[in-house]
Scaffold this motif. Structure first.
Motif, PDB file in Angstrom:
ATOM      1  N   ASP A   1       0.854  -1.298   0.086  1.00  0.00           N
ATOM      2  CA  ASP A   1      -0.067  -0.040   0.182  1.00  0.00           C
ATOM      3  C   ASP A   1       0.945   1.119  -0.174  1.00  0.00           C
ATOM      4  O   ASP A   1       1.935   1.416   0.566  1.00  0.00           O
ATOM      5  CB  ASP A   1      -0.730  -0.042   1.587  1.00  0.00           C
ATOM      6  CG  ASP A   1      -1.919   1.107   1.303  1.00  0.00           C
ATOM      7  OD1 ASP A   1      -3.032   0.811   0.979  1.00  0.00           O
ATOM      8  OD2 ASP A   1      -1.404   2.265   1.345  1.00  0.00           O
TER       9      ASP A   1
ATOM     10  N   HIS B   1      -3.302   3.980  -2.092  1.00  0.00           N
ATOM     11  CA  HIS B   1      -3.781   3.477  -0.713  1.00  0.00           C
ATOM     12  C   HIS B   1      -5.377   2.848  -0.763  1.00  0.00           C
ATOM     13  O   HIS B   1      -6.208   3.445  -1.422  1.00  0.00           O
ATOM     14  CB  HIS B   1      -3.835   4.765   0.057  1.00  0.00           C
ATOM     15  CG  HIS B   1      -4.533   4.698   1.591  1.00  0.00           C
ATOM     16  ND1 HIS B   1      -4.237   3.401   2.352  1.00  0.00           N
ATOM     17  CD2 HIS B   1      -5.633   4.991   2.150  1.00  0.00           C
ATOM     18  CE1 HIS B   1      -4.905   3.558   3.514  1.00  0.00           C
ATOM     19  NE2 HIS B   1      -5.801   4.450   3.155  1.00  0.00           N
ATOM     20  N   ASN B   2      -5.387   1.619  -0.544  1.00  0.00           N
ATOM     21  CA  ASN B   2      -6.570   0.734  -0.409  1.00  0.00           C
ATOM     22  C   ASN B   2      -7.467   0.870  -1.688  1.00  0.00           C
ATOM     23  O   ASN B   2      -8.746   0.426  -1.546  1.00  0.00           O
ATOM     24  CB  ASN B   2      -7.386   1.688   0.582  1.00  0.00           C
ATOM     25  CG  ASN B   2      -7.549   1.025   1.997  1.00  0.00           C
ATOM     26  OD1 ASN B   2      -6.912  -0.211   2.079  1.00  0.00           O
ATOM     27  ND2 ASN B   2      -8.016   1.605   2.773  1.00  0.00           N
TER      28      ASN B   2
ATOM     29  N   THR C   1       0.278  -4.428   4.093  1.00  0.00           N
ATOM     30  CA  THR C   1      -0.540  -3.399   4.222  1.00  0.00           C
ATOM     31  C   THR C   1      -0.559  -3.164   5.765  1.00  0.00           C
ATOM     32  O   THR C   1      -0.039  -3.736   6.565  1.00  0.00           O
ATOM     33  CB  THR C   1      -1.963  -3.509   3.647  1.00  0.00           C
ATOM     34  OG1 THR C   1      -2.639  -2.222   3.809  1.00  0.00           O
ATOM     35  CG2 THR C   1      -2.654  -4.569   4.214  1.00  0.00           C
TER      36      THR C   1
ATOM     37  N   GLY D   1      -6.868  -0.622   6.553  1.00  0.00           N
ATOM     38  CA  GLY D   1      -6.498  -1.383   5.330  1.00  0.00           C
ATOM     39  C   GLY D   1      -7.811  -2.363   5.056  1.00  0.00           C
ATOM     40  O   GLY D   1      -8.335  -2.824   6.023  1.00  0.00           O
ATOM     41  N   LYS D   2      -8.159  -2.309   3.969  1.00  0.00           N
ATOM     42  CA  LYS D   2      -9.266  -3.170   3.416  1.00  0.00           C
ATOM     43  C   LYS D   2      -8.960  -4.739   3.543  1.00  0.00           C
ATOM     44  O   LYS D   2      -8.967  -5.338   2.550  1.00  0.00           O
ATOM     45  CB  LYS D   2      -9.692  -3.032   2.116  1.00  0.00           C
ATOM     46  CG  LYS D   2     -10.375  -1.475   1.944  1.00  0.00           C
ATOM     47  CD  LYS D   2     -10.825  -1.185   0.577  1.00  0.00           C
ATOM     48  CE  LYS D   2     -11.503   0.242   0.718  1.00  0.00           C
ATOM     49  NZ  LYS D   2     -11.498   0.743  -0.870  1.00  0.00           N
TER      50      LYS D   2
END
Ligand SMILES: Cc1ncc(COP(=O)(O)O)c(C=O)c1O
Length: 414
Positions: A134, A157-158, A185, A196-197
């Motif tokens: 990420d 990012h994400n 991540t 973080g997903k």
């Protein structure tokens, strides 16, 4: 050219402001017991800057355990690196309890999170492997990757679509090199508070063959029903292959740990240079961490209180029209528009006239024209602290909108 001449000629992106802000915005001295109220330059301030999420820093049982361990063992014990002469039963006990807490098979202590993460990355991958990470990853991840001789691909990012694209590239490449793929991540991103997903990232494991390393420095103790971290929050803790936590936040201490399947921890114990070539964590830190962990487990009300304060603060800021970005964790950024002097003047007003101490982030850490005030709620804050802070923020926002901080010069703070 003299190396020293170079260093003093250009102080670096942050150092260039040192003469204007040193001792005030940078290297400020917060004094007194760690709490919601501390002293700065002789005056009491309401402090929103410390990652003492669960309020353990000054818990009487923690202070007692720290003091007694220092008395019983001193700071020297054990001498040497773990591998050579620095192994103890209590180090092992702490590792077993940490592994259990974050729902992993085994864990290993790291002297510092930062160096530990650099070494975890260094030990796990070699030049055939590809890392996909990420873009907002912490400096310790970036520095670990600096040592990587193979390819690394960054995803915004994400951005899961982009991650998928990078994974496709990584897959193609590793088919040629014969290497593997490591995705890195964070659980909670410490600046923005976004998560973080991990649910979406772990779902990609069905499609791509990769291992996942998660830095959950801010998530341990704060996220998930039992505080096991952001993976637990999303219900995917099992899918995290290598879990990283630090004692620098919720644990309010120093040191860190990595948790993973037993055979991976054994591999890391014999291959992490930051631990093989460094002295073992001193006894008081180990005993102190055991006490903190016990409190974390037995007192879910600390985490509940943290979230009560965080939710009140975040709801209040939003309802007053503040932009707090996309936080889903206790970390609360307040994003304002303005240049660096304006941001500094606003933060100075907050600190001197409202007695609010919070961290200010301006260019070059964030883009030009943006100022971020970062608030860290904790279990030792009160709802009155929140109300007071919301009112103060409304007042300084009003002044900012009227241009009252735009003098073009940072107010004299040094
Ligand atoms: C996301 C993240 N990772 C790693 C670290 C480094 O941990 P330590 O302070 O234990 O070196 C920090 C900061 O403390 C952090 O915020």
């Amino acid at each position: 050219m003299d190396i020293f001449a170079k260093a003093t000629a250009r102080m670096g992106p942050l150092g260039q402001y040192a003469s204007q802000v040193h001792g005030y915005f940078t290297f400020p001295k917060l004094e007194g017991e760690i709490s919601n109220r501390m002293h700065f330059r002789g005056k009491e301030k309401l402090v929103w800057s410390l990652n003492n999420y669960l309020g353990l820093a000054n818990h009487p049982e923690v202070r007692k355990a720290d003091a007694e361990a220092a008395k019983d063992y001193g700071l020297a014990l054990p001498m040497g690196a773990r591998m050579m002469s620095g192994q103890t039963k209590l180090h092992e006990q702490l590792e077993n309890e940490l592994a259990d807490f974050v729902k992993k098979e085994a864990a290993y202590l790291l002297n510092f999170g930062y160096q530990g993460m650099v070494s975890v990355i260094d030990a796990l991958i070699d030049r055939q492997d590809v890392v996909v990470y990420d873009s907002e990853s912490h400096a310790c991840i970036i520095d670990g990757l600096r040592m990587h001789m193979g390819k690394r691909f960054v995803f915004p990012h994400n951005d899961i679509d982009n991650l998928r694209t990078e994974l496709r590239r990584a897959k193609k490449l590793t088919e040629k090199t014969g290497g593997g793929i490591l995705v890195i991540t964070e659980g909670v991103f410490g600046m923005s508070g976004s998560l973080g997903k991990l649910d979406e990232i772990t779902a990609l494991k069905k499609e791509f063959n990769f291992r996942l390393l998660v830095d959950d420095a801010h998530g341990v103790g704060t996220m998930g029903p039992t505080g096991a971290g952001t993976g637990e929050h999303f219900g995917v803790q099992d899918e995290i292959d290598v879990f990283f936590g630090t004692f620098a936040k919720s644990f309010a201490s120093i040191g860190a740990f990595v948790a993973a399947p037993r055979e991976i921890i054994t591999y890391l114990m014999y291959n992490m240079r930051s631990q093989i070539y460094a002295k073992s964590l001193p006894m008081p830190l180990v005993v102190g961490a055991l006490k903190r962990l016990e409190l974390m487990r037995n007192h879910p009300e600390f985490r509940e209180k943290l979230w009560t304060v965080a939710t009140a603060l975040q709801k209040g800021l939003k309802s007053r029209g503040f932009n707090i970005g996309n936080t889903q964790s206790p970390v609360t950024p307040v994003v304002l528009s303005g240049d660096t002097p304006e941001g500094a003047n606003l933060a100075h007003d907050l600190r001197e006239n409202f007695n609010l101490f919070c961290s200010v982030v301006a260019y070059p850490v964030v883009p030009k024209g943006t100022i971020i005030l970062r608030l860290i709620p904790t279990a030792v804050h009160t709802l009155e602290d929140v109300e007071y802070t919301l009112d103060a923020f409304s007042k300084v926002k009003d002044k900012l909108d009227k241009g009252e901080y735009a003098t073009g010069k940072i107010v004299d703070v040094v």
